[in-house]
Design a protein around this motif. Structure first.
Motif, PDB file in Angstrom:
ATOM      1  N   GLU A 121      21.628  29.886  76.112  1.00  0.00           N
ATOM      2  CA  GLU A 121      20.832  28.645  75.990  1.00  0.00           C
ATOM      3  C   GLU A 121      19.222  29.879  75.616  1.00  0.00           C
ATOM      4  N   ARG A 122      19.241  30.244  76.014  1.00  0.00           N
ATOM      5  CA  ARG A 122      18.658  31.588  76.184  1.00  0.00           C
ATOM      6  C   ARG A 122      18.017  31.770  74.621  1.00  0.00           C
ATOM      7  N   LEU A 123      19.367  32.639  74.823  1.00  0.00           N
ATOM      8  CA  LEU A 123      19.640  33.619  73.123  1.00  0.00           C
ATOM      9  C   LEU A 123      19.107  33.045  72.058  1.00  0.00           C
ATOM     10  N   ILE A 124      20.254  31.616  72.216  1.00  0.00           N
ATOM     11  CA  ILE A 124      20.034  30.565  71.322  1.00  0.00           C
ATOM     12  C   ILE A 124      18.459  30.226  70.393  1.00  0.00           C
ATOM     13  N   ALA A 125      17.876  30.280  72.016  1.00  0.00           N
ATOM     14  CA  ALA A 125      16.226  29.860  71.821  1.00  0.00           C
ATOM     15  C   ALA A 125      15.731  30.549  70.790  1.00  0.00           C
ATOM     16  N   HIS A 126      16.155  31.883  71.207  1.00  0.00           N
ATOM     17  CA  HIS A 126      15.774  33.051  70.086  1.00  0.00           C
ATOM     18  C   HIS A 126      16.030  32.982  68.895  1.00  0.00           C
ATOM     19  N   LEU A 127      17.101  32.174  68.323  1.00  0.00           N
ATOM     20  CA  LEU A 127      17.373  31.961  67.173  1.00  0.00           C
ATOM     21  C   LEU A 127      16.549  30.956  66.112  1.00  0.00           C
ATOM     22  N   GLN A 128      15.393  30.915  66.909  1.00  0.00           N
ATOM     23  CA  GLN A 128      14.752  29.039  65.938  1.00  0.00           C
ATOM     24  C   GLN A 128      13.574  29.806  65.963  1.00  0.00           C
ATOM     25  N   VAL A 129      13.265  31.526  66.752  1.00  0.00           N
ATOM     26  CA  VAL A 129      11.756  32.082  66.406  1.00  0.00           C
ATOM     27  C   VAL A 129      11.561  32.469  64.804  1.00  0.00           C
ATOM     28  N   THR A 130      10.443  32.232  64.334  1.00  0.00           N
ATOM     29  CA  THR A 130       9.993  32.180  63.165  1.00  0.00           C
ATOM     30  C   THR A 130      10.635  34.139  63.152  1.00  0.00           C
ATOM     31  N   ASN A 131      10.330  35.455  63.611  1.00  0.00           N
ATOM     32  CA  ASN A 131      10.064  36.716  63.710  1.00  0.00           C
ATOM     33  C   ASN A 131      11.759  36.778  63.585  1.00  0.00           C
ATOM     34  N   ILE A 163      25.549  25.097  63.378  1.00  0.00           N
ATOM     35  CA  ILE A 163      24.588  24.518  63.469  1.00  0.00           C
ATOM     36  C   ILE A 163      22.981  25.035  63.018  1.00  0.00           C
ATOM     37  N   LEU A 164      22.750  26.024  63.801  1.00  0.00           N
ATOM     38  CA  LEU A 164      21.145  26.536  63.765  1.00  0.00           C
ATOM     39  C   LEU A 164      21.108  27.518  62.925  1.00  0.00           C
ATOM     40  N   LEU A 165      22.269  28.704  62.902  1.00  0.00           N
ATOM     41  CA  LEU A 165      22.859  29.475  61.511  1.00  0.00           C
ATOM     42  C   LEU A 165      22.211  28.217  60.121  1.00  0.00           C
ATOM     43  N   GLN A 166      22.743  27.890  59.812  1.00  0.00           N
ATOM     44  CA  GLN A 166      22.449  27.013  58.574  1.00  0.00           C
ATOM     45  C   GLN A 166      21.156  27.106  58.608  1.00  0.00           C
ATOM     46  N   ASN A 167      20.351  26.610  59.695  1.00  0.00           N
ATOM     47  CA  ASN A 167      18.966  26.425  58.951  1.00  0.00           C
ATOM     48  C   ASN A 167      18.073  27.530  58.778  1.00  0.00           C
ATOM     49  N   ILE A 168      19.115  28.959  59.231  1.00  0.00           N
ATOM     50  CA  ILE A 168      18.310  29.949  59.542  1.00  0.00           C
ATOM     51  C   ILE A 168      18.475  30.227  57.414  1.00  0.00           C
ATOM     52  N   ILE A 169      19.795  30.067  57.341  1.00  0.00           N
ATOM     53  CA  ILE A 169      20.293  30.418  56.098  1.00  0.00           C
ATOM     54  C   ILE A 169      20.044  29.696  54.608  1.00  0.00           C
ATOM     55  N   HIS A 170      19.509  28.577  55.034  1.00  0.00           N
ATOM     56  CA  HIS A 170      18.805  27.993  54.045  1.00  0.00           C
ATOM     57  C   HIS A 170      16.938  28.629  54.205  1.00  0.00           C
ATOM     58  N   SER A 171      16.718  27.927  55.270  1.00  0.00           N
ATOM     59  CA  SER A 171      14.926  28.538  55.112  1.00  0.00           C
ATOM     60  C   SER A 171      14.633  29.483  55.136  1.00  0.00           C
ATOM     61  N   SER A 172      14.772  30.438  55.119  1.00  0.00           N
ATOM     62  CA  SER A 172      14.440  31.941  54.528  1.00  0.00           C
ATOM     63  C   SER A 172      14.909  32.633  53.934  1.00  0.00           C
ATOM     64  N   GLY A 173      15.783  31.921  52.694  1.00  0.00           N
ATOM     65  CA  GLY A 173      15.552  31.890  51.266  1.00  0.00           C
ATOM     66  C   GLY A 173      16.935  33.322  51.256  1.00  0.00           C
ATOM     67  N   SER A 174      17.069  34.604  51.290  1.00  0.00           N
ATOM     68  CA  SER A 174      17.556  35.714  51.263  1.00  0.00           C
ATOM     69  C   SER A 174      17.356  36.327  52.462  1.00  0.00           C
ATOM     70  N   VAL A 175      18.937  36.221  53.133  1.00  0.00           N
ATOM     71  CA  VAL A 175      19.049  36.760  54.981  1.00  0.00           C
ATOM     72  C   VAL A 175      19.536  38.214  54.603  1.00  0.00           C
ATOM     73  N   GLN A 176      18.588  39.205  55.330  1.00  0.00           N
ATOM     74  CA  GLN A 176      18.784  40.490  55.972  1.00  0.00           C
ATOM     75  C   GLN A 176      19.871  41.640  55.490  1.00  0.00           C
ATOM     76  N   ASP A 177      20.066  42.503  55.210  1.00  0.00           N
ATOM     77  CA  ASP A 177      21.742  42.828  55.865  1.00  0.00           C
ATOM     78  C   ASP A 177      21.746  42.758  57.295  1.00  0.00           C
ATOM     79  N   GLU A 178      20.950  43.419  57.867  1.00  0.00           N
ATOM     80  CA  GLU A 178      21.755  42.943  59.278  1.00  0.00           C
ATOM     81  C   GLU A 178      22.008  41.874  59.323  1.00  0.00           C
ATOM     82  N   MET A 179      21.600  41.018  59.600  1.00  0.00           N
ATOM     83  CA  MET A 179      21.879  39.494  60.448  1.00  0.00           C
ATOM     84  C   MET A 179      22.918  38.557  59.298  1.00  0.00           C
TER      85      MET A 179
END
Length: 615
Positions: A121-131, A163-179
């Motif tokens: 859960e803690r790690l999943i919370a780290h996915l919601q930060v903007t950094n 569900i979480l990653l969908q937000n990351i994909i949509h919000s950040s526009g381009s996803v970095q190579d490592e991600m």
């Protein structure tokens, strides 16, 4: 180590940068320097010192000189506490996540320790930060933990993650190579949970699997009085219905699902479609069972092949590669991607089958087109199933043919600018060739029919151009005359007197009597001569002759040729000529634009003038 905090901090900062050098790392570790860093981590409270110490430690460990095994649980707890803490210092959290990932990947005992200390859960919370750095490192640790997790737990977490990653994909526009790599790994590992079903053949003795097959049949053909039938009648009815369902082996349909892959996965996808979209399922089966024998699209056979195609496209059963980053955004928007994709694609298959007017012999061709429709649509990275559905249905059979044609031309380099320029240069020469051919054809002449409104046999007449291209000779001939000599044709018109050429419904003989003329409208042409009061009216025996004569007469009148046969002949000649010219350039890439011409030299003293000396 020096007690003065400032100097100590600078020394550790310096250490972090020099630790990347392998020679320094070997020397430092041989003097137990890494254990000193572990001690600093265990005892220190200063965040800045901690960041430099952890960075230096991570750099040293990256060289693989010492094992991760011997680290104390105090050290592991301390590192985990930085990850579990509410976001404080991003750089500490980042390097801590990095260290924990390396631990998890290095041994099973460390994996168990880390798993105990850090909650998902803690790690999943780290996915919601903007950094983005922290997001990526958290994702890396999550993937390391999840890949060693039990399948059931893994799937539960992976759904939350998607569900979480969908937000990351949509919000950040381009996803970095490592991600992008970790998204690919998550997709790959999740889809690989379907591999056991894909590798398991249907067991003809399994009651559960036999029931699913019969449910598929009953859902398509509702037969209420089935139980009242005798055993023999019931068997023949089932066989008939399984045949309509599209099974090759209708008396024992399970045999069709023995081949692996796709094995039981094909049964799962068919059953999912029939249960989730019953109307679409019945429509597919009933529509095809009522088509003429040759044109029905076999549901079961198509489903088994389509499931196999989807397994290949989604790479089910292939372990994730070290460097792969090709993920499908649609995966993160859909719980049961395989099943839902199948439901869209099986209906697409039926649509494509109809567009191609396919018969059973064309089965492989249709499957090839469907595979192309799916791969082309997925390569455009649709973010939702709805978007995929709209795009894949818009990409119909005729669109696929157009795309194939364009790609073939690109491959042959016929669309490269230099080749197009060469085409333009060759055109006048080839048009002249066609003009000459048309005039030669007019000199040979053609037999025409006079159309009469009376019932009796139409009369024949012949027309040809004189060899010097000055006169048109014509006259009536008998049925069996072959190529009459020019002297036997009594009438003639000087080419200089021809004023115009009319075609189709503009011709005088097409305006008079509408009945019979409509059939020959596209074969009619007329020559206007003298002061436009006289006309010589023709009806060509075929469309080819019509094109030859109208082009030839246009050439005589000094006009452009415009027939469709001229355009297609020019295209063929150009294509042949270009291919011949490019033969020597096989496998040589043609540049888009010509190379730059260098400047002229400052003097020409290097030229040797031999004329005086030689003579």
């Amino acid at each position: 180590c020096c007690s003065d905090a400032g100097v100590r901090c600078d020394s550790l900062k310096e250490l972090a940068s020099v630790s990347t050098d392998v020679t320094f790392a070997q020397e430092f570790i041989s003097r137990d320097g890494h254990l000193l860093l572990v001690k600093i981590v265990e005892d220190s409270k200063d965040n800045v010192i901690m960041t430099h110490t952890l960075t230096g430690f991570m750099e040293l460990m990256d060289h693989g000189i010492v094992s991760w095994e011997n680290l104390s649980s105090v050290f592991i707890k301390k590192i985990a506490s930085f990850v579990n803490a509410k976001p404080t210092d991003a750089s500490i959290q980042q390097v801590s996540l990095d260290i924990l990932e390396s631990m998890v990947l290095s041994s099973h005992s460390l994996f168990l320790q880390v798993k105990q200390e850090v909650t998902m859960e803690r790690l999943i919370a780290h996915l919601q930060v903007t950094n983005q750095q922290i997001q990526t490192k958290a994702m890396a640790l999550l993937m390391a933990l999840l890949q060693t997790e039990k399948p059931a737990l893994y799937l539960a977490y992976s759904q939350k993650l998607c569900i979480l990653l969908q937000n990351i994909i949509h919000s950040s526009g381009s996803v970095q190579d490592e991600m992008a790599h970790y998204l690919y790994v998550l997709q790959s590992v999740t889809l690989n949970h379907l591999e056991p079903r894909m590798r398991t053949p249907l067991d003809c003795y399994s009651q559960e699997q036999r029931d699913i097959l019969h449910n598929l049949r009953q859902a398509a053909f509702e037969t209420e009085s089935e139980n009242s039938l005798s055993h023999e009648r019931r068997r023949s009815l089932c066989a008939k219905e399984f045949k309509k369902l599209g099974f090759s082996n209708n008396s024992n349909p399970g045999q069709d699902l023995v081949r692996t892959p796709p094995g039981l996965l094909a049964l799962d996808t068919m059953y999912y479609f029939s249960a989730r979209y019953p109307d679409a399922y019945s429509r597919f089966v009933l529509e095809n069972s009522s088509r003429e024998d040759k044109h029905e699209c076999p549901f079961a056979r198509s489903s088994i092949q389509l499931t196999l195609i989807l397994c290949e496209i989604l790479r089910i059963g292939e372990p994730p590669s070290e460097t792969g980053s090709d993920y499908h955004p649609i995966f993160f928007s859909q719980d049961r991607l395989m099943d839902e994709l199948f439901c869209v694609c099986i209906q697409l298959l039926n649509k494509t089958w109809k567009e191609m007017r396919a018969t059973q012999e064309d089965f492989d061709k249709v499957m090839q087109v469907v595979r192309e429709q799916i791969t082309r649509t997925l390569s455009s990275k649709p973010t939702s199933l709805e978007l995929f559905k709209n795009k894949v249905n818009a990409l119909n059979y005729s669109e696929i043919l157009k795309l194939r044609q364009t790609e073939r031309l690109h491959q042959e380099e016929t669309l490269a600018p230099p080749v197009l320029e060469l085409k333009e240069r060759l055109k006048p020469e080839l048009l002249e060739l066609i003009r000459q051919q048309r005039l030669n054809r007019l000199c040979q002449g053609t037999m025409f029919r006079k159309i009469s409104s009376r019932r009796r046999q139409d009369k024949l007449w012949y027309c040809r151009l004189s060899p010097n291209h000055k006169m048109l000779h014509y006259g009536d001939v008998e049925e069996d005359t072959e190529n009459p000599p020019i002297e036997t044709l009594q009438e003639k018109i000087p080419v200089a007197d021809i004023k115009g050429l009319l075609t189709g419904k503009d011709c005088p003989h097409m305006k008079e009597n509408k009945g019979k003329q409509n059939k020959v409208l596209d074969l009619a042409f007329s020559i206007m001569y003298d002061v436009e009061e006289y006309s010589l009216n023709f009806i060509a025996p075929s469309r080819t002759d019509f094109c030859l004569w109208t082009d030839g007469l246009s050439v005589l009148l000094g006009r452009e040729m415009s027939s469709e046969s001229m355009r297609s002949e020019l295209e063929i000649l150009l294509s042949m000529e270009i291919k011949l010219r490019l033969l020597d350039l096989e496998n040589v890439p043609i540049p888009e634009c010509a190379p730059v011409v260098p400047k002229p030299p400052s003097n020409y003293n290097f030229c040797y003038d031999f004329s005086q000396t030689e003579q």
